[in-house]
Design an enzyme around this catalytic site. Structure first.
Site, PDB file in Angstrom:
ATOM      1  N   ASP A  75      -4.313 -12.928   2.693  1.00  0.00           N
ATOM      2  CA  ASP A  75      -5.755 -12.622   3.657  1.00  0.00           C
ATOM      3  C   ASP A  75      -6.963 -12.880   2.623  1.00  0.00           C
ATOM      4  OD1 ASP A  75      -4.615 -10.717   1.748  1.00  0.00           O
ATOM      5  OD2 ASP A  75      -4.765  -9.039   3.218  1.00  0.00           O
ATOM      6  N   HIS A 111       0.886  -1.414   0.084  1.00  0.00           N
ATOM      7  CA  HIS A 111      -0.025   0.196   0.067  1.00  0.00           C
ATOM      8  C   HIS A 111       1.005   1.286   0.152  1.00  0.00           C
ATOM      9  CE1 HIS A 111      -3.650  -2.223   0.455  1.00  0.00           C
ATOM     10  NE2 HIS A 111      -3.191  -2.837   1.508  1.00  0.00           N
TER      11      HIS A 111
HETATM   12 ZN    ZN Z   1      -4.064  -7.183   2.476  1.00  0.00          ZN
END
Ligand code: ZN
Ligand code: ZN
Lengths: 435, 558
Positions: free
Chosen positions: A240, A112
């Site tokens: 995830d 990110h």
């Molecule tokens: Zn993630």
């Protein structure tokens, strides 16, 4: 003892003494049970598997990729330099042919982290894969690289960094941005003017399972990779998508991750997210390690695995089939689409607002890409944060033509004095300035 | 007085130490066909003229288990293995019969699926049919929950009288399932041959009226008493190098990082000290094809010694790794480093009883070899010694690099962790005096060697003390505390602290050392690893996960 079919390098660095905060998902405990599993399975004793310690990335490695505001020293911690250094070490081992493939099990994650860095967003400060890749390009020359991001969250940082670089194909498979952080990663985000079509997003519906992921892999990702012919494939191996992950809504499994990895066949995998630390990570990581080493992984299973429960509903399967077709067709037609998108323009502006959820910072920025027929074009970012910074950053890309190099330096020299910070990234000469 | 005996492949060395002084030494050949007889003869000769009742303890390093493994004189073992999900498991079939059972335990010690009694009954039938009397029961993650191993052991013992069962969790507190399987196998496989040897020793001592306690040397440089050795005979493997190391440390004590070398006729053993403490193998020692969990001093043996054969190939000299006989000077087939030393007049002629003919032959060997490289005999001999130095230096550098890049798991360790930087070299063995100046120059480090090196190993054995290690695992959310090595699994309160755990670990490791025969004043217990993790599920901290390692490290009787 077992012998690995592929020599595999593993950088396992759980950073047991580092956390964002004591109860944060990105905390000391995150890789504890993965370590237990790796130790108990005797992975270190497998012939052909070699463990490495991370090296520590240098300030310059960070400046090559990011504009850190105000500077690297004030924002980036040793833990981040080690995480990136772990990834660098992994790919170095592959480049030096010490191993056939490598897996960097490092934390904190990085996908990110965008070009401009004011702080932590999505648990990331620096983009581990990008820092790794640009260091390797510096050491081994320009490589054609594909980054396939299989984290459940859109790899918006990596997308931003390689937005205008067609030598770095970025493909992100993730849960649809309408249902999950960071809310981006739609099909239309297709790359900058010099790399239109080389940024591919595949937003998957919540509930996607093994069937869906592998369908996208077989029908979109692998065909595109076959056409793109990268020198290196990097897998941003977030975990995830697992059915037990507390932050997401997917139904992927350890078996699925292993199969995906085997078919994708990356040169290097780098751990990203994944916060089901007890129920998923030990098994997913084991599955990936075995798949990469070419060892039978068919016996890797989660304790609560239930094939029936995890079966993907029909409507999701249908949706994914249609989505795959659209994405693949856009890839096929990327040249036509580019002509339409950038008709008769010399500059392309990209205004955005970026929220740093972990640190609570709001940034507004405008990126400005010059369209140059000799190179990818010099480009700039003007950015303001609610912490009082107002910066101007210039990037001279790796393939810049002499004109664009000159222009970059001129922009740096003549930058208005009302900016708090001005940065110049000269990727041609590997020089980085700030004032 | 303390008796030390080290049984090597060729010789048995013995010493008597009294008040810190060596008062008698012997060296007798080892008869591989009858190890007990060899050791008994040596012991009797050592003790002749001394008062048996003055013996405080007898420390014994034996090759009984090692030889049994290397020469494959092992008892048949029936293995019951619960591999659970994970890696393929066929490679674990090390026993004579291997029964893989269903069910499994996960990393937190949860029984996800229990074992099936029917499968155990079938295993027992099979073992009975094959007349197998020794067994090992190993489950994945058994150190986190040994209950399946314990239940199966009970069933085996009930159904087959006079059986010996090794349970995986008793072997070590370390996580490594394949090694746990192999080590448990070996323990059961050497049990019978080792205990026969021990019984002979016990009987003979009784006959001679010797009441002194007997300790057996382990590969970690420590000792254990007989009753422990009976249950864990596998711990006695490869204690020889450990005895040498302890001997070097006894004769040349240091608190520094150091390189230790034992240079013999055929091989050179390399060890390292970190701040004076011997370095261990990270997981455990390897014997033959088996990687084990047996705590052991890190030692690497290379095929280089005084009798290594030398040849010239493609203009370069090659020393070792083979030994093809005695040195050329003594009628051997090939030139050796010993010939080089004789040629350079570096060997004490009287001590070796060198004849004129020996010297002449050594010189001849060097001349012949030197011809191939256009060197005089003396220059050839010098080149050989220098090359030996290079071989040792290169190997040591490679090993140090490996050791200093062993995986670490915390930022602190990566940034500031201990790196071994040797400050000195301690050598024992025949060629030490000659090689010391060579190595000093190559390493640019001071080199020391003791006068009386020939019984260093027996001295090491004599002065070794009981050692032990425990691994504690605390999970305050499950309210459990466990120490697999001691078979301890108990309930604790949810607010148990790391300090409490450490205190308990020290207390337990001391107790464990006492049970191995240590005397209270010689126990130096320490915590070697400690960590405590917050366990967070959802948004709540549900407890702490602590891991502690405590040890009584190898040391010397004062
Ligand atoms: Zn993630
Ligand atoms: Zn240009």
């Amino acid at each position: 003892m077992i012998k690995a079919k592929n020599r595999l390098g593993i950088v396992f660095f759980p950073a047991f003494d580092w956390a964002i905060s004591p109860t944060h998902p990105e905390r000391e405990e995150r890789l504890l049970y993965t370590q237990d599993q790796i130790f108990e399975e005797g992975i270190e004793d497998i012939e052909g598997v070699k463990f490495y310690n991370p090296i520590i990335a240098e300030e310059k490695d960070i400046n090559r990729v990011h504009f850190v505001v105000p500077d690297v020293k004030s924002v980036v911690t040793q833990s981040h330099l080690i995480s990136a250094g772990g990834a660098i070490k992994a790919l170095q081992a592959v480049m030096e042919k010490e191993v056939d493939k490598a897996f960097a099990l490092v934390r904190p994650p990085g996908h990110h982290a965008q070009r401009v860095v004011y702080g932590d967003r999505g648990f990331c400060i620096i983009n581990v894969e990008a820092v790794m890749l640009e260091r390797i390009r510096q050491e081994y020359g320009n490589l054609r690289v594909a980054i396939v991001d299989t984290d459940c969250h859109h790899g918006d940082g990596t997308q931003d960094i390689y937005w205008n670089d067609k030598d770095t194909l970025f493909i992100s498979l993730h849960q649809d941005g309408r249902t999950l952080y960071p809310g981006t990663g739609f099909i239309e985000e297709f790359g900058g003017p010099a790399a239109y079509g080389y940024n591919i997003n595949i937003p998957l519906p919540p509930g996607t399972g093994e069937e869906g992921f592998l369908y996208v892999l077989d029908n979109v990702v692998i065909p595109i990779l076959e056409e793109y012919k990268p020198d290196i494939i990097i897998n941003s191996a977030g975990q995830d998508n697992h059915y037990t992950d507390p932050l997401t809504n997917m139904n992927f499994t350890a078996q699925g991750y292993a199969k995906l990895n085997e078919r994708l066949n990356p040169d290097v995998a780098v751990l990203e997210g994944g916060y089901s630390i007890e129920g998923a990570l030990p098994y997913v990581n084991l599955g990936i390690i075995l798949a990469m080493a070419g060892i039978d992984y068919s016996r890797v299973r989660e304790p609560d695995y239930d094939e029936e429960k995890l079966k993907q509903p029909k409507d999701i399967t249908e949706y994914i089939k249609k989505l795959s077709e659209i994405v693949y067709n856009r890839w096929k037609n990327k040249d036509d689409l580019r002509l339409k998108e950038f008709k008769d323009v010399n500059y392309v502006k990209r205004p955005r607002r970026v929220y740093y959820d972990t640190d609570g910072i709001l940034e507004t920025q405008v990126q400005n890409f010059k369209i140059c027929n000799k190179c990818s074009g010099v480009n700039t970012i003007e950015s303001k944060s609610d912490r009082g910074y107002h910066i101007f950053a210039i990037t001279i890309p790796r393939d810049a033509c002499p004109n664009c190099i000159d222009e970059g330096y001129k922009l740096y020299k003549n930058a208005s004095s009302h900016y708090t910070n001005v940065y110049l990234q000269d990727r041609v000469n590997d020089e980085y300035y700030s004032k | 007085m303390i008796i030390g005996l080290d049984m090597g492949g060729t010789n048995i060395d013995g010493v008597i130490v009294e008040k810190g002084k060596i008062i008698k030494t012997i060296k007798k050949p080892t008869n591989r066909e009858n190890l007990f007889n060899s050791i008994w003869t040596a012991l009797k000769e050592l003790l002749s003229g001394y008062d048996n009742t003055k013996i405080e303890r007898i420390n014994l390093s034996t090759t009984v288990s090692t030889n049994a493994i290397v020469e494959n004189k092992l008892s048949p073992v029936g293995m019951i293995i619960q591999p659970g999900p994970g890696l393929p498991y066929d490679f674990l079939a090390c026993g004579d019969e291997n029964v893989f059972i269903s069910g499994y335990i996960d990393h937190r010690g949860e029984i996800i699926k229990d074992f099936n009694l029917f499968e155990i009954e079938n295993a027992i039938k099979l073992f009975k049919e094959k007349n197998i009397k020794a067994y090992a029961v190993v489950t994945k993650f058994s150190i986190r929950n040994p209950s399946i191993e314990i239940k199966i052991k009970e069933i085996l013992e009930n159904e087959i009288p006079n059986s010996f069962v090794t349970m995986g969790h008793t072997i070590s507190g370390k996580l490594n399932f394949p090694r746990r399987v192999y080590t448990s196998y070996l323990n059961s496989a050497v049990h019978s041959i080792f205990n026969e040897f021990l019984n002979n020793i016990k009987k003979s001592l009784e006959k001679e009226g010797i009441n002194a306690p007997v300790f057996i040397l382990k590969a970690d440089g420590g000792t254990m008493n007989i009753s422990t050795a009976e249950k864990k005979p596998v711990e006695t493997i490869l204690s020889g190098p450990a005895a040498s190391l302890m001997g070097i440390n006894a004769m040349l004590p240091t608190n520094e990082d150091a390189i230790l070398l034992d240079i013999g006729g055929t091989t050179t053993d390399i060890f390292f000290l970190a701040d004076g403490v011997p370095l261990f193998e990270p997981w455990g020692i390897r014997i033959g094809k088996y990687k084990t969990l047996i705590r052991a001093i890190y030692s690497v043996s290379i095929g280089l010694g005084g009798d290594s054969s030398i040849c010239v190939r493609n203009g370069r000299i090659k020393i070792g790794p083979q030994r093809e006989g005695v040195p050329y000077a003594f009628g051997g087939p090939k030139p050796t480093p010993t010939d080089a030393m004789i040629t350079l007049e570096l060997i004490d002629e009287n001590a070796f009883r060198l004849t004129h003919d020996n010297v002449k032959k050594a010189y001849e060997a060097m001349t012949l070899l030197g011809r191939e490289l256009n060197l005089s005999a003396k220059d050839m001999a010098k080149l050989i010694l220098s090359t030996m130095g290079d071989i040792i230096k290169n190997k040591v550098d490679e090993l140090l690099h490996e050791i200093n890049s062993r995986p670490v798991y915390t930022v602190k360790e990566l940034l500031y962790g201990k790196k071994i930087k040797p400050k000195l070299i301690n050598i024992i063995g025949g060629p030490s005096k000659v090689l010391a100046p060579v190595l000093e120059e190559k390493f640019n480090l001071p080199c020391y060697y003791p006068k009386n090196y020939s019984v260093a190993n027996a001295i090491g054995a004599a002065l070794a003390r009981p050692t032990t290690e425990i691994t504690m695992f605390v999970d305050t959310s499950k309210k459990t505390l466990s120490v697999p090595e001691l078979g301890l699994y108990e309930k604790i309160s949810g607010n148990y602290t790391l300090d409490k755990a450490k205190e308990k670990a020290l207390e337990l490791v001391k107790k464990s050392a006492l049970s191995l025969g240590a005397s209270i004043e010689e126990i130096e217990a320490e915590i070697v690893e400690e960590s405590s993790f917050n366990m967070v599920r959802g948004f709540y901290t549900i407890g702490k996960n602590m891991r502690i390692k405590a040890q009584v490290k190898p040391g010397l009787i004062q």
